[in-house]
Scaffold this motif. Structure first.
Motif, PDB file in Angstrom:
ATOM      1  N   PRO A 282       0.816  -1.224   0.000  1.00 30.06           N
ATOM      2  CA  PRO A 282       0.000   0.000   0.000  1.00 30.06           C
ATOM      3  C   PRO A 282       0.848   1.273   0.000  1.00 30.06           C
ATOM      4  O   PRO A 282       0.391   2.337  -0.408  1.00 30.06           O
ATOM      5  N   SER A 283       2.099   1.169   0.494  1.00 28.81           N
ATOM      6  CA  SER A 283       3.015   2.322   0.471  1.00 28.81           C
ATOM      7  C   SER A 283       4.442   1.788   0.336  1.00 28.81           C
ATOM      8  O   SER A 283       4.655   0.570   0.347  1.00 28.81           O
ATOM      9  N   SER A 284       5.392   2.683   0.239  1.00 21.11           N
ATOM     10  CA  SER A 284       6.791   2.262   0.073  1.00 21.11           C
ATOM     11  C   SER A 284       7.257   1.451   1.280  1.00 21.11           C
ATOM     12  O   SER A 284       6.902   1.754   2.425  1.00 21.11           O
ATOM     13  N   ARG A 285       8.080   0.436   1.001  1.00 25.21           N
ATOM     14  CA  ARG A 285       8.673  -0.356   2.092  1.00 25.21           C
ATOM     15  C   ARG A 285       9.738   0.433   2.840  1.00 25.21           C
ATOM     16  O   ARG A 285      10.193   0.010   3.897  1.00 25.21           O
ATOM     17  N   LEU A 286      10.177   1.562   2.301  1.00 29.23           N
ATOM     18  CA  LEU A 286      11.150   2.426   2.978  1.00 29.23           C
ATOM     19  C   LEU A 286      10.393   3.430   3.843  1.00 29.23           C
ATOM     20  O   LEU A 286       9.618   4.235   3.328  1.00 29.23           O
ATOM     21  N   PRO A 287      10.582   3.378   5.166  1.00 29.90           N
ATOM     22  CA  PRO A 287       9.871   4.350   6.019  1.00 29.90           C
ATOM     23  C   PRO A 287      10.295   5.779   5.689  1.00 29.90           C
ATOM     24  O   PRO A 287      11.368   6.010   5.122  1.00 29.90           O
ATOM     25  N   GLU A 288       9.444   6.746   6.079  1.00 32.09           N
ATOM     26  CA  GLU A 288       9.735   8.158   5.811  1.00 32.09           C
ATOM     27  C   GLU A 288      10.110   8.874   7.101  1.00 32.09           C
ATOM     28  O   GLU A 288       9.557   8.569   8.158  1.00 32.09           O
ATOM     29  N   PHE A 289      11.018   9.823   6.980  1.00 37.46           N
ATOM     30  CA  PHE A 289      11.321  10.704   8.108  1.00 37.46           C
ATOM     31  C   PHE A 289      10.339  11.870   8.107  1.00 37.46           C
ATOM     32  O   PHE A 289       9.993  12.397   7.037  1.00 37.46           O
ATOM     33  N   THR A 290       9.895  12.299   9.289  1.00 37.80           N
ATOM     34  CA  THR A 290       9.094  13.522   9.392  1.00 37.80           C
ATOM     35  C   THR A 290      10.030  14.713   9.177  1.00 37.80           C
ATOM     36  O   THR A 290      11.252  14.582   9.267  1.00 37.80           O
ATOM     37  N   GLU A 291       9.430  15.876   8.941  1.00 35.98           N
ATOM     38  CA  GLU A 291      10.244  17.090   8.758  1.00 35.98           C
ATOM     39  C   GLU A 291      11.064  17.377  10.018  1.00 35.98           C
ATOM     40  O   GLU A 291      12.216  17.798   9.950  1.00 35.98           O
ATOM     41  N   GLU A 292      10.464  17.126  11.168  1.00 35.21           N
ATOM     42  CA  GLU A 292      11.167  17.342  12.442  1.00 35.21           C
ATOM     43  C   GLU A 292      12.361  16.385  12.568  1.00 35.21           C
ATOM     44  O   GLU A 292      13.441  16.775  13.008  1.00 35.21           O
ATOM     45  N   GLU A 293      12.156  15.123  12.169  1.00 34.00           N
ATOM     46  CA  GLU A 293      13.246  14.137  12.224  1.00 34.00           C
ATOM     47  C   GLU A 293      14.383  14.507  11.279  1.00 34.00           C
ATOM     48  O   GLU A 293      15.564  14.356  11.617  1.00 34.00           O
ATOM     49  N   LYS A 294      14.024  15.009  10.095  1.00 28.67           N
ATOM     50  CA  LYS A 294      15.063  15.408   9.139  1.00 28.67           C
ATOM     51  C   LYS A 294      15.964  16.492   9.740  1.00 28.67           C
ATOM     52  O   LYS A 294      17.193  16.446   9.604  1.00 28.67           O
ATOM     53  N   LYS A 295      15.343  17.458  10.434  1.00 29.61           N
ATOM     54  CA  LYS A 295      16.129  18.525  11.074  1.00 29.61           C
ATOM     55  C   LYS A 295      17.008  17.949  12.179  1.00 29.61           C
ATOM     56  O   LYS A 295      18.138  18.399  12.390  1.00 29.61           O
ATOM     57  N   MET A 296      16.467  16.953  12.900  1.00 34.72           N
ATOM     58  CA  MET A 296      17.210  16.330  14.005  1.00 34.72           C
ATOM     59  C   MET A 296      18.408  15.540  13.492  1.00 34.72           C
ATOM     60  O   MET A 296      19.462  15.502  14.111  1.00 34.72           O
ATOM     61  N   ILE A 297      18.279  14.916  12.315  1.00 34.20           N
ATOM     62  CA  ILE A 297      19.314  14.016  11.776  1.00 34.20           C
ATOM     63  C   ILE A 297      20.429  14.790  11.064  1.00 34.20           C
ATOM     64  O   ILE A 297      21.612  14.443  11.183  1.00 34.20           O
ATOM     65  N   LYS A 298      20.050  15.834  10.342  1.00 30.69           N
ATOM     66  CA  LYS A 298      21.015  16.571   9.510  1.00 30.69           C
ATOM     67  C   LYS A 298      22.171  17.128  10.345  1.00 30.69           C
ATOM     68  O   LYS A 298      21.964  17.745  11.379  1.00 30.69           O
ATOM     69  N   GLY A 299      23.407  16.847   9.895  1.00 29.09           N
ATOM     70  CA  GLY A 299      24.590  17.443  10.511  1.00 29.09           C
ATOM     71  C   GLY A 299      25.075  16.762  11.774  1.00 29.09           C
ATOM     72  O   GLY A 299      25.858  17.333  12.529  1.00 29.09           O
ATOM     73  N   THR A 300      24.632  15.513  11.999  1.00 29.77           N
ATOM     74  CA  THR A 300      24.987  14.850  13.260  1.00 29.77           C
ATOM     75  C   THR A 300      26.230  13.962  13.120  1.00 29.77           C
ATOM     76  O   THR A 300      26.207  12.775  13.428  1.00 29.77           O
ATOM     77  N   ALA A 301      27.326  14.548  12.631  1.00 32.31           N
ATOM     78  CA  ALA A 301      28.609  13.822  12.572  1.00 32.31           C
ATOM     79  C   ALA A 301      29.736  14.840  12.536  1.00 32.31           C
ATOM     80  O   ALA A 301      29.655  15.831  11.806  1.00 32.31           O
ATOM     81  N   ASP A 302      30.769  14.569  13.313  1.00 35.05           N
ATOM     82  CA  ASP A 302      31.898  15.504  13.419  1.00 35.05           C
ATOM     83  C   ASP A 302      33.073  15.116  12.535  1.00 35.05           C
ATOM     84  O   ASP A 302      34.053  15.844  12.450  1.00 35.05           O
ATOM     85  N   PHE A 303      33.009  13.944  11.920  1.00 29.87           N
ATOM     86  CA  PHE A 303      34.005  13.491  10.950  1.00 29.87           C
ATOM     87  C   PHE A 303      33.348  12.377  10.151  1.00 29.87           C
ATOM     88  O   PHE A 303      32.277  11.869  10.527  1.00 29.87           O
ATOM     89  N   PHE A 304      33.941  12.019   9.018  1.00 28.28           N
ATOM     90  CA  PHE A 304      33.389  10.971   8.155  1.00 28.28           C
ATOM     91  C   PHE A 304      34.253   9.730   8.322  1.00 28.28           C
ATOM     92  O   PHE A 304      35.413   9.706   7.912  1.00 28.28           O
TER      93      PHE A 304
END
Length: 469
Positions: A282-304
């Protein structure tokens, strides 16, 4: 072939693979204890990590190896269930805390920088019984565990890796079922686990950032596994697109949300959505991030942090039957070049690492890069005079030098996998990546340096390769 001043030279290990002491001093069971004790040929010769290198009682021997090499950095992981037997902070195992305090203090006394991984595949069994990484509740439990580690060890540890190879772990554990809990959920479990792992990492990073960073002044990231994915036919547009798609599925699924914009690569989302539709979901097997989650996730690493072992050639392969699976979603096929030398699943392609580093630089805003694992295996019986394996390392260091000097990649640390021969997951003890040979038949578990260890020690002393005469 000199490396930049202050370049970090390390080696890496993981708790389940070397420690042994599986039920010593109050440690709780982890999923690998359960998995290996169930037998059933899931692991080569039904081998287990019950004793492994016995590093839980032989830490001083490991320290001797580290000092002989002259390492500047030592990467190791904490056994979550040795510290917190049921995975929660409801009960803290002081003997586990003491063990890791000793390791950290001994390293610092010897001017070796500890790099600590919080989670290296060994989920406490008590948490797996509640759903493991398929359960959203694990996000909060992991964050509590991370906070406990930051507060307990963070006064001395300044390099943290929240999780090891979550991109591979999610698929092997929860999609294909090769790793514990050994219950396949093909086409769905890997994506669900990845979704929760990304959110758990981001939560832990924010906990460090808001509660500990100001005082402790450390760095937090996570380690990605990736092979370099080269088009099988460089003149084929479809192979080129397939290799780019393959990189998005293998590395981009985790790296793009964390380093770029908080969300999965568009090609990954569109491929999985269209396959899911064809398959009647009925929908994609890949879950979606909410807009709030996207903001929370972005930039969360100090080195690669990246872990490279080999390269594969990629071709487009249409999923005509609408089959479930990661490769089927990506519509790709893997192969190797017949001219490549290989052992087990690792084919020696040092130039692939240079290309990967350049890709990371160009795609993820020129980050500081640490190679947290790289190595070459021998299969039993191994040769102490591992001249051929040392040649692989030598060529790799040449490519790293080119990446730094020519491509201007900001590579700062290199860690070889592994300090010791150890329990190599489903391969047991038959595949050996160690710089030091371990005799698993001898109760004393003696450590003997391979030729590659002696040569690596020279590289560290010289901060680079000696030119061949």
């Amino acid at each position: 072939m000199a490396f930049p001043a202050g370049f970090g030279w390390g080696a890496a290990t993981a708790a389940y693979q070397i420690e042994g002491g599986w039920d010593a001093d109050g440690k709780g069971p982890c999923v690998w204890d359960t998995f290996t004790h169930q037998g059933g040929d899931r692991v080569f010769k039904n081998q287990t990590g019950d004793v492994a290198c016995n590093s839980y009682t032989l830490w001083e021997e490991d320290l001797k190896c580290i000092k002989q090499l002259g390492l500047t950095h030592y990467r190791f992981s904490l056994s979550w269930s040795r510290l917190l037997p049921d995975g929660t902070t409801g009960f803290i195992n002081q003997k586990g805390v003491d063990y890791y305090n000793k390791i950290i203090d001994d390293l610092l006394k010897n001017k070796i920088i500890p790099m600590v991984t919080l989670f290296h595949f060994d989920m406490p069994q008590a948490l797996e019984d509640k759903g493991g990484w398929l359960s959203e509740a694990t996000i909060d439990v992991f964050d509590q565990y991370a906070r406990f580690c930051f507060s307990t060890f963070g006064d001395r540890v300044k390099h943290w890796i929240t999780m090891n190879e979550p991109n591979v772990f999610a698929i092997l554990a929860y999609d294909l079922g090769f790793f514990p809990p050994a219950v396949p959920h093909v086409g769905t479990g890997g994506y669900q686990a990845a979704h929760n792992l990304i959110k758990a990492h981001a939560r832990a990073w924010h906990s460090y950032n808001s509660l500990f960073r100001k005082e402790q002044k450390g760095l937090v990231s996570l380690s990605f596994f990736t092979v370099w994915l080269e088009p099988a036919d460089p003149n084929s547009a479809s192979d080129k697109q397939a290799s780019e798609r393959a990189l998005a599925f293998e590395l981009g699924v985790f790296a793009k949300p964390i380093f770029i914009d908080g969300d999965y690569p568009e090609v990954v989302k569109s491929q999985i959505a269209s396959m899911s539709k064809r398959q009647g979901y009925p929908s994609s097997r890949l879950p979606e991030f909410t807009e709030e989650e996207k903001k929370m996730i972005k930039g969360t690493a100090d080195f690669f942090a990246v872990q490279y072992y080999t390269t594969r050639l990629i071709k487009h392969k249409e999923n005509k039957e609408g089959e479930l699976g990661l490769l089927q979603d990506a519509e790709i096929d893997y192969s190797t070049d017949p001219s490549w030398k290989g052992e087990n699943w690792v084919f020696v392609v040092p130039w692939g690492l240079r290309k990967l580093l350049k890709h990371v630089k160009d795609t993820y805003n020129n980050p500081v890069i640490y190679i947290t694992e790289n190595g070459f295996p021998q299969c039993d019986p191994p040769s102490i005079d591992d001249t051929q394996r040392w040649e692989c390392f030598r060529q790799t260091f040449q490519e790293l030098s080119k990446a730094i000097q020519i491509d201007k990649v900001n590579l700062q640390i290199y860690c070889a996998w592994s300090l010791l021969d150890n329990f190599e997951w489903n391969d047991g003890y038959r595949v050996r990546f160690g710089l030091y040979h371990v005799d698993f038949e001898d109760p004393a578990r003696p450590r003997v340096p391979y030729k590659s260890a002696k040569e690596y020690a020279k590289v560290i002393r010289n901060n680079g390769l000696e030119e061949k005469p």
